[in-house]
Motif scaffolding. Structure first.
Motif, PDB file in Angstrom:
ATOM      1  N   ARG A 295       0.720  -0.971   0.132  1.00 31.12           N
ATOM      2  CA  ARG A 295      -0.103   0.292   0.263  1.00 31.12           C
ATOM      3  C   ARG A 295       0.333   1.393  -0.041  1.00 31.12           C
ATOM      4  O   ARG A 295       2.041   1.322   1.027  1.00 31.12           O
ATOM      5  CB  ARG A 295      -0.964  -0.057   1.276  1.00 31.12           C
ATOM      6  CG  ARG A 295      -2.349   1.416   1.268  1.00 31.12           C
ATOM      7  CD  ARG A 295      -3.073   0.438   1.410  1.00 31.12           C
ATOM      8  NE  ARG A 295      -2.652   0.326   3.425  1.00 31.12           N
ATOM      9  CZ  ARG A 295      -3.867  -0.879   3.976  1.00 31.12           C
ATOM     10  NH1 ARG A 295      -4.513  -1.451   4.126  1.00 31.12           N
ATOM     11  NH2 ARG A 295      -2.982  -0.942   5.348  1.00 31.12           N
ATOM     12  N   VAL A 296       0.448   2.080  -0.698  1.00 26.81           N
ATOM     13  CA  VAL A 296       1.631   3.779  -0.519  1.00 26.81           C
ATOM     14  C   VAL A 296       1.160   4.030   0.389  1.00 26.81           C
ATOM     15  O   VAL A 296       0.447   4.448   0.868  1.00 26.81           O
ATOM     16  CB  VAL A 296       1.130   5.048  -1.507  1.00 26.81           C
ATOM     17  CG1 VAL A 296       1.578   5.973  -2.379  1.00 26.81           C
ATOM     18  CG2 VAL A 296       0.950   3.477  -3.480  1.00 26.81           C
ATOM     19  N   ALA A 297       1.696   4.027   1.213  1.00 27.16           N
ATOM     20  CA  ALA A 297       1.996   5.026   2.530  1.00 27.16           C
ATOM     21  C   ALA A 297       2.547   6.358   2.686  1.00 27.16           C
ATOM     22  O   ALA A 297       1.431   6.651   3.644  1.00 27.16           O
ATOM     23  CB  ALA A 297       3.585   4.068   2.941  1.00 27.16           C
ATOM     24  N   ALA A 298       3.009   6.860   1.870  1.00 29.32           N
ATOM     25  CA  ALA A 298       3.060   8.380   2.285  1.00 29.32           C
ATOM     26  C   ALA A 298       4.613   8.948   0.737  1.00 29.32           C
ATOM     27  O   ALA A 298       4.882   7.989   0.823  1.00 29.32           O
ATOM     28  CB  ALA A 298       3.857   8.806   3.551  1.00 29.32           C
TER      29      ALA A 298
ATOM     30  N   ALA B  65      -4.035   6.533  10.550  1.00 26.43           N
ATOM     31  CA  ALA B  65      -3.095   5.417  10.846  1.00 26.43           C
ATOM     32  C   ALA B  65      -2.703   5.212  12.021  1.00 26.43           C
ATOM     33  O   ALA B  65      -2.171   6.137  12.229  1.00 26.43           O
ATOM     34  CB  ALA B  65      -2.739   6.039   9.273  1.00 26.43           C
ATOM     35  N   VAL B  66      -1.038   4.337  12.183  1.00 26.19           N
ATOM     36  CA  VAL B  66      -0.763   4.352  13.366  1.00 26.19           C
ATOM     37  C   VAL B  66       0.277   4.042  12.858  1.00 26.19           C
ATOM     38  O   VAL B  66       1.298   3.499  12.247  1.00 26.19           O
ATOM     39  CB  VAL B  66      -1.367   3.229  14.073  1.00 26.19           C
ATOM     40  CG1 VAL B  66      -0.332   2.650  15.454  1.00 26.19           C
ATOM     41  CG2 VAL B  66      -2.547   3.422  14.009  1.00 26.19           C
ATOM     42  N   ALA B  67       2.015   5.016  13.448  1.00 25.52           N
ATOM     43  CA  ALA B  67       2.840   4.885  13.502  1.00 25.52           C
ATOM     44  C   ALA B  67       3.837   4.502  14.233  1.00 25.52           C
ATOM     45  O   ALA B  67       4.119   4.918  16.333  1.00 25.52           O
ATOM     46  CB  ALA B  67       3.374   6.108  13.060  1.00 25.52           C
TER      47      ALA B  67
ATOM     48  N   LEU C  56       6.277  -4.516  15.798  1.00 26.70           N
ATOM     49  CA  LEU C  56       5.110  -4.143  16.584  1.00 26.70           C
ATOM     50  C   LEU C  56       4.374  -3.763  15.028  1.00 26.70           C
ATOM     51  O   LEU C  56       3.427  -4.183  14.787  1.00 26.70           O
ATOM     52  CB  LEU C  56       5.272  -3.538  17.237  1.00 26.70           C
ATOM     53  CG  LEU C  56       5.815  -3.223  19.299  1.00 26.70           C
ATOM     54  CD1 LEU C  56       6.411  -2.712  19.920  1.00 26.70           C
ATOM     55  CD2 LEU C  56       4.891  -4.689  19.326  1.00 26.70           C
ATOM     56  N   ILE C  57       5.022  -3.424  14.114  1.00 30.51           N
ATOM     57  CA  ILE C  57       4.732  -3.023  13.140  1.00 30.51           C
ATOM     58  C   ILE C  57       4.233  -4.199  12.180  1.00 30.51           C
ATOM     59  O   ILE C  57       3.246  -3.895  11.188  1.00 30.51           O
ATOM     60  CB  ILE C  57       6.290  -1.966  11.800  1.00 30.51           C
ATOM     61  CG1 ILE C  57       6.432  -0.756  12.888  1.00 30.51           C
ATOM     62  CG2 ILE C  57       5.332  -1.586  10.528  1.00 30.51           C
ATOM     63  CD1 ILE C  57       7.746  -0.255  11.953  1.00 30.51           C
TER      64      ILE C  57
ATOM     65  N   VAL D  77      -1.085   1.436   8.779  1.00 29.18           N
ATOM     66  CA  VAL D  77      -0.017   1.557   9.313  1.00 29.18           C
ATOM     67  C   VAL D  77       1.176   2.271   8.811  1.00 29.18           C
ATOM     68  O   VAL D  77       1.992   1.723   7.369  1.00 29.18           O
ATOM     69  CB  VAL D  77       0.747  -0.442  10.327  1.00 29.18           C
ATOM     70  CG1 VAL D  77       1.589  -0.318  11.203  1.00 29.18           C
ATOM     71  CG2 VAL D  77      -0.206  -0.926  10.901  1.00 29.18           C
ATOM     72  N   ILE D  78       1.865   2.541   9.201  1.00 33.25           N
ATOM     73  CA  ILE D  78       3.310   3.420   8.037  1.00 33.25           C
ATOM     74  C   ILE D  78       4.242   2.934   8.372  1.00 33.25           C
ATOM     75  O   ILE D  78       4.428   2.069   9.269  1.00 33.25           O
ATOM     76  CB  ILE D  78       3.208   4.329   8.951  1.00 33.25           C
ATOM     77  CG1 ILE D  78       2.216   5.535   9.240  1.00 33.25           C
ATOM     78  CG2 ILE D  78       4.711   5.548   8.428  1.00 33.25           C
ATOM     79  CD1 ILE D  78       1.868   6.215   7.781  1.00 33.25           C
ATOM     80  N   ALA D  79       4.542   2.487   7.146  1.00 37.57           N
ATOM     81  CA  ALA D  79       5.640   1.447   7.141  1.00 37.57           C
ATOM     82  C   ALA D  79       6.957   2.169   7.946  1.00 37.57           C
ATOM     83  O   ALA D  79       8.012   3.065   8.286  1.00 37.57           O
ATOM     84  CB  ALA D  79       6.200   2.283   5.882  1.00 37.57           C
ATOM     85  N   ARG D  80       8.105   0.861   7.649  1.00 36.26           N
ATOM     86  CA  ARG D  80       9.135   1.164   9.005  1.00 36.26           C
ATOM     87  C   ARG D  80      10.572   2.524   8.418  1.00 36.26           C
ATOM     88  O   ARG D  80      10.937   3.387   9.426  1.00 36.26           O
ATOM     89  CB  ARG D  80       9.618   0.097   8.689  1.00 36.26           C
ATOM     90  CG  ARG D  80      10.778  -0.188   9.625  1.00 36.26           C
ATOM     91  CD  ARG D  80      12.495  -1.811   9.190  1.00 36.26           C
ATOM     92  NE  ARG D  80      13.521  -0.991  10.003  1.00 36.26           N
ATOM     93  CZ  ARG D  80      13.922  -0.854   9.876  1.00 36.26           C
ATOM     94  NH1 ARG D  80      14.555   0.382   8.848  1.00 36.26           N
ATOM     95  NH2 ARG D  80      15.082  -0.383  10.659  1.00 36.26           N
TER      96      ARG D  80
END
Length: 582
Positions: A167-170, A192-194, A218-219, A230-233
């Motif tokens: 998924r395109v995150a940011a 969203a959660v980071a 956790l991610i 969920v925001i990517a690592r």
């Protein structure tokens, strides 16, 4: 028959039926204007062509993957900007899926798996979001100024092998322009959660790998829930070692919630703290501390990950419900209706279940393709069956099955949908199918405490001795679960079946401490007391059972939850021993 390699882009309007139902002419005019003024020019600008329009959908092809992804980002950004001047109830939001592959060409049209996969990826994308295949990701990785969330292998309808999805995150900031991640935070229908890198407070650089590994786990684990993006690592780890205001981090990452924490090791012990923060207010939503022996580092990492994730997801639901309740009733979307329905479900009263059903049905009216809403609708019929509040058990079981089946059709990688379908099979006495779906749910999300407990309950019902230890494990995974009264009652029933009546009494009493008016717990308590020869206590428990829900104990006279008739006979024998059941 002509074939060629191409990159397929599939787009679809979110909640099209709802929009058409509100104002058909205005919706058609707005969609035509969106295509003419924004979508078609951007497709052409990025080297693509529109293959065909399909009602509320669109199919396009591109000569390069990068061109397709850049076009999708530009479209979603443009849609968001246009929506700023539109009534929220009349906004048009798109989902987009992208996949490069071999297609069959017939005139101007294209067919084949390359097209089908793009369409399935589009369905996985959140409203306003973009989902691409692993093949697309492999081509553009490191070449575009954007981040991607790895969703893992996904089973998609009519495609034999799982498809890896991203998924395109940011999108990062560029010279002088606002970060498109800020635009994406508004696009996403759900918060969203980071997960920020946990701080290593040990003073030992060699322990850095443990704190980083915990954050990465956790991610990955939070992404299994699928309830919240969920925001990517790569994005969240950019803040490693930096001291910044959580509100600023939230704006830059497009995250409403941040999970952060610290790791402090001393001799043979380690202390891990974690806190969930609402970036809009900087208030703590949830916090916990874990003190453990520092023995097998990987086992410790797994245990802490499971406990944090199993607790954080329900905490997010609660926080979002508080936010939803502040909204005017005429400004609710499908997500809000589901949150409010779940709150009603935690009341365990038949009239509350009816209100919850109305909330879930309204969510489906707004978004017919919302898998979780269908899964939650199935939950209401399960509740009616569980607490004996339905007059037509066969009809309720059928309605539950249809809603759960639809939820899986819409999202077959959802642990929630799978475990609801598992329960639907149990009510239809399809135990093999129930176990298969239950195991699939736990495979999809090992941190889902309720799905794990549901599978454990079904194992007990078919006579598998692993049912009880798995129930205990699930209960320990999230001891704050709102459904804990039900879980403890199932465990009490399992202890009765195993002949451990003292533990059955203990579990039933714990269930009643969680929910003092839960008739199922009173009934199992009476059965356990009966097996112990405690007639007066059994009679008092039955009286409380019928006070909580009149006629409940009488409706349980033919109760047969177990596959083995001897186990069902054993349940009823408890009350017969003390003359409380004929």
């Amino acid at each position: 028959m002509e074939r060629r390699l191409t990159t397929v882009l599939a787009a679809d309007v979110v909640g099209y039926s709802r929009l058409m139902g509100q104002d058909e002419d205005a919706t058609l005019d707005a969609l035509k204007a969106l295509r003419k003024e924004l979508v078609t020019p951007l497709i052409q600008e990025h080297g693509g062509r529109t293959v065909k329009l399909m009602g509320d959908g669109l199919l396009a092809e591109f000569g390069s993957v990068a061109g397709a992804v850049k076009c999708a980002i530009a479209i979603q950004t443009g849609v968001q900007q246009r929506n700023q001047s539109v009534d929220p109830e009349r906004e048009i939001l798109l989902r987009i899926g992208i996949n490069p592959g071999d297609v069959i060409v017939e005139g101007r049209d294209i067919y084949g798996d390359g097209v089908n996969i793009a369409a399935r990826l589009e369905a996985m994308a959140p409203p306003g979001g973009i989902c691409i295949s692993g093949a697309a990701y492999d081509t553009v990785e490191g070449k575009l100024d954007c981040d991607f969330e790895d969703l893992g292998p996904q089973r998609v309808k009519n495609i034999a092998k799982p498809v890896r999805a991203y998924r395109v995150a940011a999108v990062q900031k560029e010279s002088g322009r606002p970060a498109e991640s800020e635009i994406f935070s508004a696009i996403l229908a759900r918060p969203a959660v980071a997960v920020l890198p946990f701080d290593n407070m040990s003073g030992d650089p060699d322990q850095e790998y443990f704190s980083d590994g915990l954050s990465e786990d956790l991610i990955t684990a939070l992404a299994h829930w699928r309830s919240f993006p969920v925001i990517a690592r790569n994005s969240s780890f950019a803040y490693k070692g930096k001291s910044m205001d959580v509100k600023q981090i939230g704006r830059e990452l497009g995250a409403r919630y941040i999970l952060e924490g610290s790791v402090r090791k001393s001799a043979a012990r380690v202390r891990i703290t974690a806190q969930l923060i609402d970036t809009t207010s900087a208030h703590h939503v949830w916090a916990e501390r874990y003190d453990r022996k520092f023995e097998d580092i990987f086992d410790l990492q797994d245990e802490i990950t499971k406990r944090i994730v199993a607790t954080v997801e329900p905490a997010l639901d609660k926080a979002e419900l508080r936010r939803s309740k502040a909204k005017p009733p005429d400004n609710l979307d499908a997500w809000d209706f589901c949150l409010r329905g779940r709150a009603y479900m935690h009341e365990w009263r038949p009239e509350a279940t009816a209100k919850a059903r109305d909330m879930f049905q309204r969510a489906i009216e707004l978004d017919p393709d919302y898998s979780e809403a269908h899964a939650d609708l199935a939950w209401t019929h399960s509740r009616d069956l569980l607490v004996e509040s339905t007059r037509d058990r066969k009809a309720s079981a059928a309605k539950m099955y249809e809603a759960a089946r639809r939820a899986v059709e819409l999202d077959d990688a959802s642990a929630l949908a799978r475990y609801r379908l598992s329960s639907a099979h149990i009510w239809r006495d399809e135990h093999d199918l129930a176990l298969a779906e239950g195991r699939r749910a736990v495979e999809l999300n090992p941190m889902h405490a309720v799905a794990r407990h549901a599978l454990a309950n079904k194992l007990d019902l078919v006579g598998d001795p692993q049912g009880i230890p798995m129930m205990i494990e699930a209960e320990q995974l999230n001891p704050r679960d709102p459904q804990r009264n039900m879980q403890l009652t199932f465990l009490a029933r399992a202890y009765v079946n195993a002949g451990d009546y003292e533990k059955a009494v203990q579990c039933a009493k714990e269930a009643l401490q969680v929910h003092p008016d839960f008739p199922n717990a009173y009934y199992i308590l009476a059965v356990a007391y009966g097996h112990l020869g405690e007639r007066e206590k059994a009679r008092a428990a039955l009286e409380e059972c019928d006070r909580a829900q009149p006629g409940f104990s009488e409706r349980r006279s033919g109760w047969a939850p177990y596959v083995d008739p001897a186990s069902n006979e054993h349940l009823h024998e408890g009350l017969r021993k003390v003359g409380l059941e004929s």
